[in-house]
Design an enzyme around this catalytic site. Structure first.
Site, mmCIF file in Angstrom:
data_model
loop_
_atom_site.group_PDB
_atom_site.id
_atom_site.type_symbol
_atom_site.label_atom_id
_atom_site.label_comp_id
_atom_site.label_asym_id
_atom_site.label_seq_id
_atom_site.Cartn_x
_atom_site.Cartn_y
_atom_site.Cartn_z
ATOM 1 N N CYS A 110 -21.394 -17.056 -27.434
ATOM 2 C CA CYS A 110 -21.918 -15.986 -28.297
ATOM 3 C C CYS A 110 -23.157 -16.469 -29.057
ATOM 4 O O CYS A 110 -24.202 -16.660 -28.463
ATOM 5 C CB CYS A 110 -20.814 -15.478 -29.225
ATOM 6 S SG CYS A 110 -21.179 -13.853 -29.937
ATOM 7 N N HIS A 149 -16.354 -14.186 -25.714
ATOM 8 C CA HIS A 149 -15.504 -15.216 -26.332
ATOM 9 C C HIS A 149 -14.351 -15.581 -25.393
ATOM 10 O O HIS A 149 -13.323 -14.901 -25.375
ATOM 11 C CB HIS A 149 -14.953 -14.712 -27.667
ATOM 12 C CG HIS A 149 -15.975 -14.646 -28.749
ATOM 13 N ND1 HIS A 149 -16.277 -15.723 -29.560
ATOM 14 C CD2 HIS A 149 -16.793 -13.636 -29.149
ATOM 15 C CE1 HIS A 149 -17.227 -15.380 -30.413
ATOM 16 N NE2 HIS A 149 -17.564 -14.121 -30.184
ATOM 17 N N GLU A 198 -12.319 -17.917 -25.720
ATOM 18 C CA GLU A 198 -11.209 -18.534 -26.462
ATOM 19 C C GLU A 198 -10.142 -17.552 -26.922
ATOM 20 O O GLU A 198 -9.021 -17.966 -27.253
ATOM 21 C CB GLU A 198 -11.756 -19.315 -27.677
ATOM 22 C CG GLU A 198 -12.386 -18.469 -28.763
ATOM 23 C CD GLU A 198 -13.871 -18.203 -28.577
ATOM 24 O OE1 GLU A 198 -14.562 -17.992 -29.585
ATOM 25 O OE2 GLU A 198 -14.336 -18.195 -27.414
ATOM 26 N N SER A 254 9.851 -30.646 -48.476
ATOM 27 C CA SER A 254 10.026 -29.297 -49.014
ATOM 28 C C SER A 254 11.107 -28.520 -48.279
ATOM 29 O O SER A 254 11.595 -27.506 -48.767
ATOM 30 C CB SER A 254 8.703 -28.529 -48.912
ATOM 31 O OG SER A 254 8.375 -28.295 -47.547
ATOM 32 N N GLY A 255 11.453 -28.982 -47.083
ATOM 33 C CA GLY A 255 12.363 -28.219 -46.236
ATOM 34 C C GLY A 255 11.617 -27.423 -45.185
ATOM 35 O O GLY A 255 12.222 -26.793 -44.323
ATOM 36 N N GLY A 256 10.267 -27.469 -45.249
ATOM 37 C CA GLY A 256 9.450 -26.785 -44.260
ATOM 38 C C GLY A 256 9.196 -27.660 -43.042
ATOM 39 O O GLY A 256 9.575 -28.834 -42.997
ATOM 40 N N VAL A 257 8.516 -27.089 -42.060
ATOM 41 C CA VAL A 257 8.266 -27.786 -40.799
ATOM 42 C C VAL A 257 7.392 -29.022 -40.998
ATOM 43 O O VAL A 257 7.721 -30.117 -40.534
ATOM 44 C CB VAL A 257 7.603 -26.834 -39.773
ATOM 45 C CG1 VAL A 257 7.134 -27.601 -38.537
ATOM 46 C CG2 VAL A 257 8.578 -25.736 -39.364
ATOM 47 N N ASP A 258 6.266 -28.865 -41.708
ATOM 48 C CA ASP A 258 5.282 -29.945 -41.797
ATOM 49 C C ASP A 258 5.858 -31.209 -42.428
ATOM 50 O O ASP A 258 5.733 -32.304 -41.877
ATOM 51 C CB ASP A 258 4.048 -29.482 -42.583
ATOM 52 C CG ASP A 258 3.424 -28.233 -41.995
ATOM 53 O OD1 ASP A 258 3.675 -27.952 -40.812
ATOM 54 O OD2 ASP A 258 2.699 -27.526 -42.718
ATOM 55 N N SER A 259 6.480 -31.065 -43.610
ATOM 56 C CA SER A 259 6.998 -32.253 -44.303
ATOM 57 C C SER A 259 8.167 -32.875 -43.538
ATOM 58 O O SER A 259 8.346 -34.094 -43.552
ATOM 59 C CB SER A 259 7.412 -31.909 -45.736
ATOM 60 O OG SER A 259 8.470 -30.963 -45.759
ATOM 61 N N THR A 260 8.952 -32.053 -42.856
ATOM 62 C CA THR A 260 10.074 -32.580 -42.070
ATOM 63 C C THR A 260 9.568 -33.388 -40.880
ATOM 64 O O THR A 260 10.089 -34.470 -40.581
ATOM 65 C CB THR A 260 10.976 -31.431 -41.578
ATOM 66 O OG1 THR A 260 11.478 -30.712 -42.709
ATOM 67 C CG2 THR A 260 12.145 -31.956 -40.765
#
EC number: 6.3.5.2
Length: 508
Positions: free
Chosen positions: A78, A163, A165, A217-223
């Site tokens: 583009c 585009h 993508e 925290s119990g979330g995905v990232d920190s786990t």
């Protein structure tokens, strides 16, 4: 490795994600990245992203012309294509008929970039300018009804007006893959198994025998961060889970069970009383967030100090993801803050820890794939996003223990019914909001005046934009009946049909 130069397109991150999905490692840098830094990364090819500007404008975004001295293939998308045309002496003008949305791409000439691609396919357009004259040496590869030069080529330099993508471009993934594999000579070496092995080895070397503090925290990232670190340094990881009393029903038990299953020691701090006492009488959303953030730091600091006295902690781990890294050097500059984000930023000076961010190269979907590779359960990994301040920002007005209980029960019913109907994994996020209004109702022969609750379910890919989920009326009726019958203090249920924008996903 493919390097994407970002000119400010809303789709830039999708370029990297599409290529990574094909096993090709890709990074994003701003268009003004120095040629020295680009050379250090030693990319096998460059992709110039789209962008909101016009190449003929005075303030047009333009990279260093030295990128053409690197002798690597270049693909302009583009705005990126228009920049190439302008740089080499072609003509770009404002289009009388702008193209937004789907268009039919027709290949006019064979090219390696179209290897295995259908002659005609749907592509996604989003541009206000058009190329009317190609530079010397360039040839037209494809056209669309309103773009006579929809794909162009000159040796190892390619341009696409559409585009590739975005998912609406039917053959877009194949075209990007052709550029990376057939033109640039990349190999499919990127994947979470390889990443996990490499990162565990790197963490072992970097941390050695030092201790690492990780807030869970119990979330995905920190786990996923905690799991990766534990694989690398075992008991030198100190994982701390602060229960602020603002979690979903059974959330604490779910997190504890997950960490037990992963054989990771978890230090759980029951701080419910502290948080609720500080939130008493507070109804303003930003003040609630501020209090929760500051109280978290206070509780976290106290726990960290205990461990610090037992043995010096050198590192603090955070779940920073690649989009955070990209946005910190965005071509768009600092954005206006809509809501503050709760994090462990602002820690006291005595915590002079070195920062470790094991996921900083990954997108959210890749973090989930890494978690799966490390043995985190699929059910846990597919849990919907949950805000750091917890239910405090889903209770409009003042937070109290009775309101938390009411919201927990209603939210549990909503999620339970979504799972029963096989809808939970089809929506990006779903939750309840306890409104700070009462409404008149009738229960049996008695008049009631109780809380109203709002159901919220949205479809999204990354949370930057979202549309409300079209849930069947019969399903909503079932959820409403259960909540009003089973949750004391609620006599009315409504469904939020606001998209983002203009609204945000969360209410506060």
């Amino acid at each position: 490795m493919i390097l994407v130069l970002d000119f400010g397109s809303q789709y830039t991150q999708l370029i990297a994600r599409r290529l990574r999905e094909s096993g090709i490692y890709t990074e994003i840098v701003p268009f003004f990245e120095s040629i020295e830094n680009i050379q250090k990364k030693a990319p096998k090819g460059l992709i110039l992203s789209g962008g909101p500007a016009s190449v003929y404008a005075k303030d047009a975004y333009k990279p260093s012309g030295k990128i053409f001295d690197l002798n690597v293939p270049i693909l302009g998308i583009c705005y990126g294509m228009q920049y190439l045309v302008d740089f080499f002496g072609g003509v770009v003008v404002g289009a009388n008929e702008q193209e937004f949305g789907k268009a039919v791409l027709e290949i006019a000439q064979n090219s390696v970039i179209f290897e295995g691609v259908k002659i005609k396919s749907l592509v996604w357009m989003s541009h206000m300018d058009k190329v009317i004259e190609l530079p010397k040496g360039f040839t037209t590869l494809a056209k669309s009804p309103n773009s006579p030069h929809c794909a162009i080529e000159n040796g190892k330099i390619f341009g696409l007006q559409f585009h590739p993508e975005v998912v609406q471009s039917e053959e877009g993934g194949k075209i990007l893959e052709n550029f990376a594999l057939l033109v640039c000579g990349c190999e499919k070496t990127w994947g979470m198994q390889h990443f996990a092995q490499r990162e565990i080895a790197r963490l072992k070397e970097k941390i050695a025998n030092a201790k690492v503090l990780c807030a869970v925290s119990g979330g995905v990232d920190s786990t996923v961060v905690a799991t990766l670190l534990h694989r690398a340094i075992k008991d030198n990881l100190i994982a701390v889970f602060v229960d602020h009393g603002l979690l979903r029903k059974n959330e604490k038990e779910r997190v504890q069970a997950m960490f037990k299953d992963l054989q990771i020691p978890l230090n759980t701090i029951d701080a419910k009383g502290i948080f609720l006492s500080k939130l008493k009488g507070v109804s303003e959303p930003e003040l609630k967030r501020k209090i929760i953030g500051e109280t978290f730091i206070e509780v976290f600091e106290k726990e960290a100090k205990k461990h610090h006295l037992k043995g010096k902690i050198e590192f603090l781990a955070q779940g920073t993801l690649y989009p955070d890294v990209i946005e910190s050097v965005s071509v768009k500059g600092p954005s206006k803050v809509i809501k503050t984000h709760h994090n462990v930023g602002g820690l006291p000076e005595w915590m002079d820890f070195k920062l470790i961010e094991p996921l900083r190269e990954l997108f959210k979907d890749e973090a989930r794939l890494l978690g799966k590779e490390l043995g985190v359960s699929q059910d846990f990994l597919m849990h919907h996003p949950f805000p750091g301040p917890g239910l405090a920002v889903r209770i409009l007005g003042e937070v109290s223990e009775s309101k938390i209980k009411r919201l927990q029960e209603a939210d549990f019913i909503f999620i339970e019914e979504l799972k029963k109907a096989n809808l939970y994994d089809k929506v990006w996020q779903a939750f309840c909001v306890l409104l700070n209004v009462n409404s008149v109702g009738v229960m049996g022969d008695n008049r009631t005046y109780e809380n109203a609750i709002c159901l919220r379910a949205v479809n999204a890919s990354d949370g930057m934009t979202a549309s409300f989920s079209f849930l069947e009326h019969s399903f909503l009726e079932k959820v409403s009946n259960r909540i009003t019958n089973e949750v004391s203090g609620i006599n009315r249920v409504v469904y939020d049909i606001t998209s983002k924008p203009p609204g945000t996903i969360e209410w506060e």
